[in-house]
Design a protein around this motif. Structure first.
Motif, PDB file in Angstrom:
ATOM      1  N   THR A  80       0.840  -1.191   0.000  1.00  0.00           N
ATOM      2  CA  THR A  80       0.000   0.000   0.000  1.00  0.00           C
ATOM      3  C   THR A  80       0.880   1.247   0.000  1.00  0.00           C
ATOM      4  N   GLY A  81       2.083   1.118   0.485  1.00  0.00           N
ATOM      5  CA  GLY A  81       3.045   2.207   0.537  1.00  0.00           C
ATOM      6  C   GLY A  81       4.282   1.735   1.267  1.00  0.00           C
ATOM      7  N   ASN A  82       5.254   2.601   1.405  1.00  0.00           N
ATOM      8  CA  ASN A  82       6.432   2.289   2.216  1.00  0.00           C
ATOM      9  C   ASN A  82       7.150   3.579   2.598  1.00  0.00           C
ATOM     10  N   HIS A  83       8.307   3.451   3.193  1.00  0.00           N
ATOM     11  CA  HIS A  83       9.056   4.583   3.734  1.00  0.00           C
ATOM     12  C   HIS A  83       9.579   5.533   2.661  1.00  0.00           C
ATOM     13  N   ASP A  84       9.525   5.130   1.397  1.00  0.00           N
ATOM     14  CA  ASP A  84      10.020   5.962   0.296  1.00  0.00           C
ATOM     15  C   ASP A  84       8.896   6.623  -0.509  1.00  0.00           C
ATOM     16  N   LEU A  85       7.647   6.205  -0.278  1.00  0.00           N
ATOM     17  CA  LEU A  85       6.528   6.647  -1.111  1.00  0.00           C
ATOM     18  C   LEU A  85       5.615   7.605  -0.354  1.00  0.00           C
ATOM     19  N   PRO A  86       5.106   8.634  -1.019  1.00  0.00           N
ATOM     20  CA  PRO A  86       4.033   9.410  -0.399  1.00  0.00           C
ATOM     21  C   PRO A  86       2.886   8.463  -0.061  1.00  0.00           C
ATOM     22  N   ARG A  87       2.222   8.710   1.049  1.00  0.00           N
ATOM     23  CA  ARG A  87       1.157   7.794   1.460  1.00  0.00           C
ATOM     24  C   ARG A  87       0.055   7.711   0.415  1.00  0.00           C
TER      25      ARG A  87
END
Length: 526
Positions: free
Chosen positions: A326-333
Motif C-alpha cells: 500500500t506504501g512504504n518509507h520511500d513513497l508518499p502515502r
C-alpha cells in the motif's frame, strides 16, 4: 530446491518504520520495546509477517540505511536482546519478524570503510569499489579526495554510502574485480554471517534493499543469479523456512535469481498507472500528470497493470510470489488526495489480487501524507510518510510522552487514530481487518489461485479468482459516476464484502452489474 516455504501462501505483511511506531521510553523516537508493546494490535490486524525497516547501529544520515554495524541494534531502538524478545513474543501471536537487509552499501563510519580508506594495507582494501588512483577517470557514482587512500570510491545513493564490492560481471579496468575474486566472495560470505547472526535470534527472513544493484555492469542478471543462487542454496541448507523479499520491481528476474518474493513498486509503470500521486506529493517531481485508476475523476486505466501482472505471473509460474505494498518509507502515502471511501476501493483491489499484500503502518487508518514535515535524517520529501503512528486522541496521538519538540517527526493532531476506528462500524481499519480475514478463509484468494480479468476500463474493473471449487467475482469502480458492467453468466452471486452501492441483474446469458460511484464488491459465485 523448494520454491518457497508453505507459510508464505497465507502471508500478509505489515511494514513498520521503527522510529515512528511507538516510543516506550519517552525519548521521542519509536523503539523495539514499543513494537513489542503493540504486538497485540498488530495481531488484531490479522497479518502474519512484520517487516521492520533498519534497526542496525547507524549515524542515521539516511534513516538507518547507512549501516555502521550490522551486528548491533542502534541504541535508540534498544539492544540485541530486544530482537530475540520481539521474535519470541511475536511467535506467541502467530507473527513472524522480517528485518531489512542493506547488502549493497554501508556508512562511511563503518570500520570496514575506515580501514579500506586508510591508505594502509588491510584485508578490507577490496571490500568497497575503488579506482586504482585518485586522478583516474571513472564513470558517474564515484567520489574521492576525502580519504587518505589514493582512489575514488563508488557510492550507491548518498555520498556517505559507499558501495560494497560484489564484483563486475565483465571487468574492463584493472581495479574492477570479477565476482569470483576472493575478496568479492569474502563480501558475499560476510553477508551470510550477518544473516545467520539475526536468524539465530529468531527472525524469519529479510527484505533486501536495492537488491538488483550488487553486481556492477551486469547483463541479463547473470552475475546477480550467481550471487543470489549461492545465497539461496546456503539458506536452503541452514534456514529452509526463512524468506528473501527483494526490492527489485521485476519479479520474473528476482525470482529467477533466487528470491522467494519481489516487491512491485512505484518504479513500475503499471503500478504508477494505478496509484500515481499529484506532482506536489511525488517523491521525485517530474512533470508527469497525476491521473491514476484510483481517482474519482475516472481518467486512469487498469488495463496496463493487469497485462503487466499476468505477464509476470506467467513468467514466475508459481516458483515465487509478488508482493504489492500500500506504501512504504520511500513513497508518499496512498491516502494523499483520497478519501477513506476511496482507500477502501484501492485496498479491496490489492487484497483480492494474486499477490502478497504489504500494509504500511498507518495506512490501515488512512494516515495522511504530511507534505510539510521537516527533513529528518536524509528523508527530505519522504519525511511526510514517516510521521508517528496515530494511536489515540491523547497528547502526541499516543505515540510518545516526550515533549512535542523532541518527537522524531511532527504528529497530525487532526488525523485519523486507531482508537476511533476500532469502534466505528464502517471504519477503514475494520474494513482492512475483514479483507485480511477473507484471505485466510477463502481459497480463491490464495496468491497462486487463478486470475481471470473479465472487464478493465478507465472507470471499472471486474475479475475472477478461482481455486478448486470456489470462484469469486470482484467488481470495483473508483470513479465518481455509476458504471454498467456485463459479465458472462457464472451462477448466482452471493455478496461477501462490500463498500458502496450496486444493482445486479442476473440473466441466463449474462449478468448486468450497475455499480455505484466509489464502490467495491466481492461475490462468491454459487
Amino acid at each position: 530446491m523448494k520454491h518457497y516455504p508453505d507459510w508464505l501462501n497465507g502471508a500478509v505483511i505489515y511494514n513498520i518504520f521503527p522510529a515512528s511506531f511507538y516510543d516506550s521510553n519517552s525519548d521521542g523516537i519509536g523503539d523495539l520495546p514499543g513494537i513489542i508493546e503493540k504486538l497485540d494490535y498488530i495481531q488484531s490486524l490479522g497479518v502474519n509477517l512484520v517487516w521492520i525497516n533498519p534497526i542496525y547501529d547507524s549515524p542515521f544520515q539516511d534513516g538507518g540505511y547507512d549501516v555502521r554495524d550490522y551486528y548491533q541494534v542502534a541504541g535508540r531502538y534498544g539492544k540485541n536482546g530486544d530482537v530475540t524478545r520481539l521474535c519470541r513474543e511475536a511467535k506467541k501471536r502467530g507473527l513472524r519478524i522480517m528485518l531489512d537487509l542493506i547488502p549493497g552499501h554501508t556508512s562511511i563510519e563503518h570500520p570496514w570503510f575506515k580501514a579500506s580508506a586508510s591508505g594502509e594495507k588491510t584485508i578490507y582494501d577490496n571490500r568497497y569499489i575503488w579506482t586504482d588512483h585518485i586522478f583516474r577517470r571513472a564513470p558517474g557514482g564515484f567520489i574521492g579526495g576525502d580519504t587518505e587512500r589514493s582512489g575514488k570510491y563508488m557510492v550507491n545513493f548518498f555520498s556517505f554510502q559507499p558501495a560494497l564490492n560484489y564484483g563486475y560481471l565483465s571487468p574492463a579496468e584493472p581495479w574492477q574485480l570479477p565476482i569470483d575474486h576472493p575478496d568479492c566472495v569474502a563480501t558475499r560470505n560476510e553477508l551470510k554471517k550477518i544473516m545467520d547472526f539475526w536468524l539465530k535470534k529468531g527472525v524469519s527472513g529479510f527484505r533486501v534493499d536495492l537488491a538488483n544493484t550488487l553486481v556492477k555492469d551486469d547483463v541479463n542478471c547473470r552475475g546477480l543469479k550467481i550471487i543470489y543462487s549461492d545465497l539461496r542454496r546456503w539458506m536452503e541448507e541452514h534456514w529452509p523456512e526463512a524468506v528473501l523479499l527483494a526490492e527489485w520491481s521485476e519479479p520474473k528476474d528476482a525470482i529467477r535469481c533466487g528470491f522467494h518474493m519481489d516487491f512491485m513498486l512505484h518504479s513500475t509503470k503499471a503500478y504508477s498507472s494505478l496509484f500515481r500521486l499529484e506532482r506536489s506529493a511525488d517523491v521525485i517531481p517530474d512533470g508527469r500528470d497525476g491521473h491514476s485508476f484510483f481517482r474519482q475523476e475516472g481518467k486512469g486505466s487498469c488495463s496496463s497493470f493487469f497485462e503487466y501482472l499476468q505477464t509476470q505471473l506467467r513468467a514466475i509460474n508459481k516458483r515465487g510470489l509478488i508482493a504489492m505494498p500500500t506504501g512504504n518509507h520511500d513513497l508518499p502515502r496512498i491516502s494523499f488526495g483520497r478519501t477513506q471511501a476511496e482507500l477502501k476501493i484501492a485496498y479491496g483491489f490489492i487484497f483480492t489480487l494474486p499477490v502478497i499484500p504489504a500494509l504500511y503502518y498507518g495506512d490501515e487508518i488512512g494516515m495522511k501524507n504530511l507534505t510539510e514535515s521537516p527533513n529528518r535524517e536524509g528523508a527530505y520529501l519522504r519525511a511526510g510518510c514517516r510521521t508517528p503512528m496515530q494511536w489515540d486522541r491523547s497528547e502526541n496521538t499516543g505515540f510518545s510522552k516526550a515533549p512535542v519538540k523532541q518527537l522524531y517527526l511532527p504528529v497530525d493532531p487532526k488525523g485519523p487514530v486507531v482508537e476511533d476506528q476500532n469502534t466505528a462500524e464502517n471504519s477503514l481499519l475494520r474494513f482492512v481487518r475483514r479483507l485480511v480475514e477473507l484471505r485466510k478463509t477463502m481459497p480463491a484468494l490464495h496468491p497462486c489461485a487463478k486470475l481471470e480479468v473479465v472487464h478493465a476500463s478507465e472507470s471499472c474493473a471486474a475479475y475472477l479468482r478461482k481455486r478448486g471449487r470456489q470462484t469469486l467475482l470482484i467488481v470495483l469502480n473508483p470513479a465518481n459516476k455509476e458504471t454498467l458492467v456485463r459479465v458472462p453468466a457464472l451462477g448466482h452471486l452471493e455478496e461477501v464484502e462490500s463498500a458502496g452501492t450496486i444493482y445486479v441483474s442476473e440473466k441466463s446469458e449474462n449478468i448486468s452489474i450497475q455499480i455505484g460511484p466509489v464502490s467495491f464488491y466481492l461475490f462468491n459465485v454459487i
